[in-house]
Motif scaffolding. Sequence first.
Motif, mmCIF file in Angstrom:
data_model
loop_
_atom_site.group_PDB
_atom_site.id
_atom_site.type_symbol
_atom_site.label_atom_id
_atom_site.label_comp_id
_atom_site.label_asym_id
_atom_site.label_seq_id
_atom_site.Cartn_x
_atom_site.Cartn_y
_atom_site.Cartn_z
ATOM 1 N N ALA A 1 0.847 0.633 0.708
ATOM 2 C CA ALA A 1 1.792 1.578 0.106
ATOM 3 C C ALA A 1 3.126 0.878 -0.073
ATOM 4 N N GLY A 2 3.955 1.399 -0.998
ATOM 5 C CA GLY A 2 5.282 0.809 -1.202
ATOM 6 C C GLY A 2 5.622 0.573 -2.660
ATOM 7 N N LEU A 3 4.586 0.617 -3.545
ATOM 8 C CA LEU A 3 4.845 0.424 -4.981
ATOM 9 C C LEU A 3 4.604 1.740 -5.715
ATOM 10 N N SER A 4 5.321 1.964 -6.812
ATOM 11 C CA SER A 4 5.207 3.265 -7.491
ATOM 12 C C SER A 4 4.628 3.182 -8.901
ATOM 13 N N VAL A 5 4.454 1.960 -9.439
ATOM 14 C CA VAL A 5 3.954 1.816 -10.819
ATOM 15 C C VAL A 5 2.604 1.091 -10.862
ATOM 16 N N ALA A 6 2.382 0.159 -9.941
ATOM 17 C CA ALA A 6 1.165 -0.674 -9.960
ATOM 18 C C ALA A 6 -0.085 0.187 -9.953
ATOM 19 N N THR A 7 -1.123 -0.294 -10.650
ATOM 20 C CA THR A 7 -2.338 0.503 -10.782
ATOM 21 C C THR A 7 -3.582 -0.384 -10.665
ATOM 22 N N VAL A 8 -4.746 0.218 -10.902
ATOM 23 C CA VAL A 8 -6.027 -0.476 -10.802
ATOM 24 C C VAL A 8 -6.046 -1.697 -11.734
ATOM 25 N N ALA A 9 -6.619 -2.812 -11.236
ATOM 26 C CA ALA A 9 -6.758 -4.087 -11.956
ATOM 27 C C ALA A 9 -5.467 -4.914 -11.983
ATOM 28 N N ASN A 10 -4.348 -4.374 -11.399
ATOM 29 C CA ASN A 10 -3.133 -5.192 -11.256
ATOM 30 C C ASN A 10 -3.269 -6.096 -10.036
ATOM 31 N N THR A 11 -2.534 -7.218 -10.063
ATOM 32 C CA THR A 11 -2.491 -8.120 -8.905
ATOM 33 C C THR A 11 -1.206 -7.853 -8.128
ATOM 34 N N ILE A 12 -1.331 -7.584 -6.825
ATOM 35 C CA ILE A 12 -0.155 -7.453 -5.954
ATOM 36 C C ILE A 12 -0.039 -8.787 -5.212
ATOM 37 N N ALA A 13 1.149 -9.371 -5.192
ATOM 38 C CA ALA A 13 1.258 -10.724 -4.636
ATOM 39 C C ALA A 13 2.637 -10.978 -4.059
ATOM 40 N N ASP A 14 2.732 -12.077 -3.308
ATOM 41 C CA ASP A 14 4.009 -12.590 -2.837
ATOM 42 C C ASP A 14 4.871 -12.884 -4.073
ATOM 43 N N THR A 15 6.173 -12.723 -3.941
ATOM 44 C CA THR A 15 7.047 -12.858 -5.129
ATOM 45 C C THR A 15 7.036 -14.269 -5.720
ATOM 46 N N SER A 16 6.488 -15.251 -4.994
ATOM 47 C CA SER A 16 6.422 -16.616 -5.550
ATOM 48 C C SER A 16 5.235 -16.796 -6.499
ATOM 49 N N VAL A 17 4.269 -15.850 -6.452
ATOM 50 C CA VAL A 17 3.038 -15.982 -7.258
ATOM 51 C C VAL A 17 3.278 -15.462 -8.678
ATOM 52 N N ARG A 18 2.843 -16.253 -9.670
ATOM 53 C CA ARG A 18 3.016 -15.843 -11.074
ATOM 54 C C ARG A 18 1.684 -15.739 -11.823
ATOM 55 N N THR A 19 0.566 -16.122 -11.176
ATOM 56 C CA THR A 19 -0.739 -16.100 -11.855
ATOM 57 C C THR A 19 -1.562 -14.921 -11.344
ATOM 58 N N PRO A 20 -1.979 -13.988 -12.235
ATOM 59 C CA PRO A 20 -2.757 -12.832 -11.777
ATOM 60 C C PRO A 20 -4.204 -13.212 -11.438
ATOM 61 N N ILE A 21 -4.848 -12.395 -10.601
ATOM 62 C CA ILE A 21 -6.279 -12.582 -10.306
ATOM 63 C C ILE A 21 -7.060 -11.987 -11.476
ATOM 64 N N LYS A 22 -8.090 -12.690 -11.902
ATOM 65 C CA LYS A 22 -8.898 -12.206 -13.031
ATOM 66 C C LYS A 22 -9.694 -10.971 -12.594
#
Length: 609
Positions: free
Chosen positions: A280-301
């Motif tokens: 919990a903690g995000l209000s927009v992210a949804t299914v198929a999004n990648t949640i990551a450390d702020t240093s990560v810029r490449t999404p998971i396929k």
Amino acid sequence: MSAPLPLRNIAIIAHVDHGKTTLVDQLFRQSGTFRDNQRVEERAMDSNDLEKERGITILAKPTSIEWEGTRINIVDTPGHADFGGEVERILSMVDGVVLLVDSSEGAMPQTKFVTGKALALGLKPIVVVNKVDRPDERIQEVLDEVFDLFVSLDASDEQLDFPVLYASGRNGYASEDPTRREGTLTPLFQKIVDHVPPPALEVDAPFTFLVTLLDRDNFLGRVLTGRVTSGVVKVNQAIHALDAEGNVIETGRASKILSFQGLDRVPVDEAKAGDIISLAGLSVATVANTIADTSVRTPIKAQPIDPPTLSMRFAVNDSPMAGREGTKVTSRMIRDRLEREAESNVAIKVTESADKDSFEVAGRGELQLGVLIETMRREGFELGISRPRVLFGTDENGNRTEPYETVLIDVDDEFSGTVVEKMANRKGEMTDMRPSGGGKTRISFIAPSRGLIGYHGEFLSDTRGTGIMNRLFDKYGPYKGKIEGRKNGVLISNGAGEANAYALGPLEERGILFVGVGEALYEGMIIGENAKPEDLEVNPMKSKALTNFRASGKDDAVRLTPPKVMTLEQAIAYIDEDEMVEVTPKSIRIRKTELDPNERKKASRRKDA
């Protein structure tokens, strides 16, 4: 801090009603997740009201048990094709699957669908032949069917070398011996630990997590569930959400991390690669999004999801009785609810109409959309629902295409002729027909989805309620031309008021009534089915003219047959193109889209032109 337990992530996959949820109950009990004296409902994993009533799993749910020092995360998946969107995403969270097949029914269409997805991801299944204590078991033939199915799905040599157990989920035993009818589920626990690999993920890399399920909590807000793909996440760690292209959607903090223990979600301070958690903690992210450390810029396929094949129009209820039985009646409320559904259920797509008063809702099938309507109805919504229609496509040459389904039907031998004839009328092509023992025949068809809309009720009538029909989306194929719809017209009320016995008596001779004495009616409402092909406007409120003559008594008491009361699914399947189902928390009524008879005639002329 104590060292974390060894981990195994598995999904239990099977055709609808082959015993997944019952087996998970027994795994809970025998692993000590439930105390011996703890009162737990049967099929504890079927948590919402509709799942309990229908006896099917609609929502995929993760859970966790401990067995002899190993933590096993189990995901119980839906077995019905309409909820296949759930199954596809879940399989990307696990490292192995337990494939459950009924010892009598064998490999069914949904078995093929879920197994195909699992094999394509490279997962190695453990095959469990369930319900071995059935008197009509045919264990060896079922195993041969499963092997043939794996071959047809291009399984690798490793996948074809699958371990087999023989079990009774209800009685809580499994064994490598097909003749054994007692014991515990220890062989299954052992097989999971030995056969399913532990998650092979990088704990030292930055934190990444793919969202596979989404739900809401009154206290935590949006709760995202999935598997930690790499790294470690701690409470209050800065995180961001990436879309499929790698764009940052939002930035926030992991305000709460929840791990699964039995049926409960419990807060934990951190989670590492391989753990299945809720965040919990995000209000927009949804299914198929990648949640990551702020240093990560490449999404998971993320797994591509099969597209919807069917749509219905959800409209604001504009009948004369609107607002009397529901509390949520405005288009804004309906829009917010549908957008929330589309957010958490990737198999549903919602588009708003130009007039802003209705919404086109596209999904996988009648059952999935029927469950959504029933859920909204129980939440206090009033809706007008149109007849389902299939979503057409075009091939590379610009020709029109439509969705086809594989249909597998089990019927008593005496009804097979009727079923073949009805399916032929609906443009279905028979691909196989064989005796399945016990006086039953198994028939396979490929049929356009358009022809199957509304057929299930008729099929049950034709087979005296003994037939079983299973459907599964197959492909888009050439357009099959016109398919005959409903043969009978309807009886339409020509005014508003209460239905009375004096008027309904003579109308019974015209056809089948859907309303009883005392029911409130309005102009344009459908009160019955006409025995003839054309629609007929009638007066179901007409009362007896009073005269000075005393009646002899014999014509006072009108005996009426009880009206035919339709369920939501039956009503949606029954209506024609120019009709709607009015759904409220208390009633299901069928009506013409145009209530005024003159407007109906104009609309009919426009359609003919």
